[in-house]
Design a protein around this motif. Sequence first.
Motif, mmCIF file in Angstrom:
data_model
loop_
_atom_site.group_PDB
_atom_site.id
_atom_site.type_symbol
_atom_site.label_atom_id
_atom_site.label_comp_id
_atom_site.label_asym_id
_atom_site.label_seq_id
_atom_site.Cartn_x
_atom_site.Cartn_y
_atom_site.Cartn_z
ATOM 1 N N VAL A 97 0.839 -1.198 0.000
ATOM 2 C CA VAL A 97 0.000 0.000 0.000
ATOM 3 C C VAL A 97 0.872 1.245 0.000
ATOM 4 C CG1 VAL A 97 -1.605 1.358 1.391
ATOM 5 C CG2 VAL A 97 -2.012 -1.081 1.038
ATOM 6 N N ILE A 98 1.916 1.240 0.845
ATOM 7 C CA ILE A 98 2.826 2.377 0.876
ATOM 8 C C ILE A 98 3.549 2.519 -0.458
ATOM 9 C CG2 ILE A 98 4.915 3.280 1.955
ATOM 10 C CD1 ILE A 98 2.397 3.675 3.570
ATOM 11 N N ASN A 99 3.918 1.371 -1.057
ATOM 12 C CA ASN A 99 4.541 1.429 -2.382
ATOM 13 C C ASN A 99 3.590 2.052 -3.404
ATOM 14 O OD1 ASN A 99 6.859 0.250 -1.425
ATOM 15 N ND2 ASN A 99 6.301 -1.822 -2.063
ATOM 16 N N LYS A 100 2.313 1.726 -3.257
ATOM 17 C CA LYS A 100 1.330 2.298 -4.168
ATOM 18 C C LYS A 100 1.217 3.807 -3.955
ATOM 19 C CE LYS A 100 -2.286 -0.176 -4.928
ATOM 20 N NZ LYS A 100 -3.612 -0.830 -4.811
ATOM 21 N N LEU A 101 1.242 4.234 -2.681
ATOM 22 C CA LEU A 101 1.215 5.670 -2.392
ATOM 23 C C LEU A 101 2.455 6.356 -2.963
ATOM 24 C CD1 LEU A 101 -0.068 5.804 1.307
ATOM 25 C CD2 LEU A 101 -1.327 6.385 -0.761
ATOM 26 N N MET A 114 6.311 -2.695 8.640
ATOM 27 C CA MET A 114 4.854 -2.887 8.716
ATOM 28 C C MET A 114 4.276 -2.229 9.962
ATOM 29 S SD MET A 114 3.973 -6.701 7.321
ATOM 30 C CE MET A 114 5.002 -7.524 8.531
ATOM 31 N N HIS A 115 4.915 -2.465 11.114
ATOM 32 C CA HIS A 115 4.417 -1.849 12.338
ATOM 33 C C HIS A 115 4.544 -0.319 12.282
ATOM 34 C CE1 HIS A 115 4.794 -5.986 13.882
ATOM 35 N NE2 HIS A 115 3.880 -5.616 14.783
ATOM 36 N N HIS A 116 5.608 0.145 11.680
ATOM 37 C CA HIS A 116 5.813 1.584 11.563
ATOM 38 C C HIS A 116 4.759 2.208 10.654
ATOM 39 C CE1 HIS A 116 8.297 5.002 12.480
ATOM 40 N NE2 HIS A 116 8.447 5.317 11.192
ATOM 41 N N LEU A 129 -0.084 5.607 9.675
ATOM 42 C CA LEU A 129 -1.212 5.801 8.771
ATOM 43 C C LEU A 129 -2.219 6.857 9.234
ATOM 44 C CD1 LEU A 129 -2.057 2.278 7.311
ATOM 45 C CD2 LEU A 129 -1.330 4.321 6.093
ATOM 46 N N PRO A 130 -2.596 6.905 10.518
ATOM 47 C CA PRO A 130 -3.554 7.959 10.910
ATOM 48 C C PRO A 130 -3.048 9.366 10.598
ATOM 49 C CG PRO A 130 -3.373 6.297 12.635
ATOM 50 C CD PRO A 130 -2.302 6.003 11.643
ATOM 51 N N GLU A 131 -1.786 9.609 10.897
ATOM 52 C CA GLU A 131 -1.221 10.930 10.607
ATOM 53 C C GLU A 131 -1.135 11.167 9.105
ATOM 54 O OE1 GLU A 131 2.880 13.499 11.393
ATOM 55 O OE2 GLU A 131 2.579 11.581 12.385
ATOM 56 N N LEU A 132 -0.791 10.118 8.353
ATOM 57 C CA LEU A 132 -0.734 10.244 6.906
ATOM 58 C C LEU A 132 -2.099 10.606 6.335
ATOM 59 C CD1 LEU A 132 1.538 7.323 5.643
ATOM 60 C CD2 LEU A 132 1.950 9.762 5.405
ATOM 61 N N ILE A 145 4.471 14.500 0.909
ATOM 62 C CA ILE A 145 4.037 13.531 1.911
ATOM 63 C C ILE A 145 5.251 12.702 2.324
ATOM 64 C CG2 ILE A 145 2.592 11.527 2.374
ATOM 65 C CD1 ILE A 145 0.994 14.006 2.223
ATOM 66 N N GLN A 146 5.538 12.659 3.629
ATOM 67 C CA GLN A 146 6.671 11.889 4.137
ATOM 68 C C GLN A 146 6.205 10.465 4.444
ATOM 69 O OE1 GLN A 146 7.764 14.591 7.395
ATOM 70 N NE2 GLN A 146 9.574 15.205 6.235
ATOM 71 N N LEU A 147 6.469 9.577 3.485
ATOM 72 C CA LEU A 147 6.007 8.189 3.612
ATOM 73 C C LEU A 147 6.999 7.372 4.423
ATOM 74 C CD1 LEU A 147 4.817 7.633 -0.067
ATOM 75 C CD2 LEU A 147 3.389 8.062 1.930
ATOM 76 N N PRO A 148 6.512 6.314 5.093
ATOM 77 C CA PRO A 148 7.424 5.421 5.834
ATOM 78 C C PRO A 148 8.390 4.726 4.880
ATOM 79 C CG PRO A 148 5.148 5.112 6.546
ATOM 80 C CD PRO A 148 5.090 5.970 5.326
ATOM 81 N N GLN A 149 9.651 4.745 5.223
ATOM 82 C CA GLN A 149 10.677 4.088 4.427
ATOM 83 C C GLN A 149 11.909 3.859 5.293
ATOM 84 O OE1 GLN A 149 11.180 6.898 1.241
ATOM 85 N NE2 GLN A 149 12.021 8.487 2.548
#
Length: 707
Positions: free
Chosen positions: A7-11, A303-305, A310-313, A23-27
């Motif tokens: 999902v993050i990859n899709k974002l 995954m946990h991160h 996600l709520p903040e995103l 947007i600062q995505l988890p990575q």
Amino acid sequence: MEALIPVINKLQDVFNTVGADIIQLPQIVVVGTQSSGKSSVLESLVGRDILPRGTGIVTRRPLILQLVHIDSEDCRKTSEENESKKNGRLYRGIDGEEWGKFLHTKNKIYTDFEEIRQEVEAETERISGNNKGISDEPIHLKIFSPYVVNLTLVDLPGITKVPVGDQPKDIELQIKELIFKYISNPNSIILAVTAANTDMATSEALKVAREFDPDGRRTLAVVTKLDLMDAGTDAMDVLMGRVIPVKLGIIGVVNRSQLDINQKKLVADSIRDEYAYLQKKYPSLANRNGTKHLARTLNRLLMHHIRDCLPELKTRINVLAAQYQSLLSGYGEPVDDKSSTLLQLITKFAAEYCHTIEGTAKYIETTELCGGARICYIFHETFGRTLESVDPLGGLTTIDVLTAIRNATGPRPALFVPEVSFELLVKRQVKRLEDPSLRCVELVHEEMQRIIQHCSNYSTQELLRFPKLHDAIVEVVTSLLRKRLPVTNEMVHNLVAIELAYINTKHPDFADACGLMNNNIEEQRRNRMRDLPSAVPRDKAAAGGSQSGNVGEQSDGGTGNWRGMLRKGEEGPAGDRAMLQHPRPASPQRGHAVNLLDVPVPVSRRLSAREQRDCEVIERLIKSYFLIVRKNIQDSVPKAVMHFLVNHVKDCLQSELVGQLYKTGLLDDLLTESEDMAQRRTEAADMLKALQKASQVIAEIRETHLW
């Protein structure tokens, strides 16, 4: 929860299409010094040789690497990946189990990983050059394979201390600023890589990580090159966290040597050799170290991160979507009906201009007075206080008053105070009200000019789309104001001229003031007569002191006695006399003709009681009449300005704009957008579309109970 990473990859793909990193995505951000083994760790996670190799600084641009796990039986591309068009050619499928894609090459598919490595090198040199310099523009690479876990990693240039070759002198600072840019993202996990054959306590990677993650909640340490430690030493204490504890853990790995790379040793074979080494050297820790354990740990942490972020995103995406929607609305839609659009813009501007004057504008200024409020301030504060500060007798001395009285009597002594002297002096004082009145007109004109800019900036932002229309409207309104300025000035000038044309001594307020003054003078005369000794004849006293009609016989010190003017001084009570100062002209030189006008006058002399009383009468009359005129001017000038300037512009503004601009021949030119407006509208629309798509992706997560 495994599906969260795709999902993050899709974002990431969504925002890559618009080239934005808002947007600062988890990575996972990989940080380490040069030659610490960062690239080897990444290649071990991929299972392929994809990164450039060599001495010195090799990674010179950020590499955002997305690993996408696919099922073994589904090695052909899915509907999204196997049917992409480029130059009219259709890619139906891909031979092989693994492939890669670059963002900058669009839909080109790479099945040869050697070609991927060469493309990374070529793209690095294209932007960063071949002088070992660095760039902060990232390279986006996506790898599809059944042998990888879902991860998003960022490979950064290694930390260096000393520039080599033709590297810039501040290369260390440039690299650290680039690293700080990525690890300052609170949604990132920091993978701090340190070689086992260096002192862990001096690890630059851990030092940098602690600057932005002092609690260590998102830092994972990786110790490389376990097989290169000095003989007789091991990394047991380091791996157990006894040297430097790391909350997320410390994982040791064994890299391929340069010889292995030169001999094309497969990554899979290297991982098997690594497992055998760990079982032999660190049997109790073998299951908690190695490349496979590192991949599983990173996958779990990410995954946990992601779940925590996600709520903040979601909130951030919704806020940005609203902002870009507002921005796009401000840019407006492309113009279809130019005639209607032009009329609407003209009408809206004229309405907003009038509303700003009336105080009913939609956008109310809160930092300063504007429009009608400022005009009111000019009338009643600036102009009113200026008039009140004008001294009725300002610039008028006693000698001026006395001179005017004498000049008005001609060659004969006067029995009464001449009325001509009063009119002459009071006109001189009233004339002083003209300059403040004209300045009031100027200030109102300037404010009405400022209202144009206020309406352009705050009220009718649509005009910013059409700079030529904006300039044309400004020119029309400015021209209208310019035409009304001389008319208004002329009216204000006439108001003062009217007051000067006829000195109305029968004005009720002036008559009352004269009556009150006469009563005071008569009372003073009676008091003086009561105080006279009984031996003084009353008729002489009355003749010398009567003021009821300003009548009296002239004494030697009177205004008509030439000898009295030439006296050095005049004896008399100090309270009834005033001292006048005269300049002493130069004495005529011997042998020259004498001009009677140059006869020296006394240096000083005292005013007689008669002269002093005459001056006081004139001064009081001037002050009384001046206050009446000032009151009239203070009331009539704002009315004239409102009628001839403000209200006239309000009433004629729209008709003037329509008459000057609403012409068929001007439509195309006036409604030409600025050069960058269309581009900004397109960019805003693309960004809004990406944000809306990202919002849908997150909504799908909620529906599938992944969150």
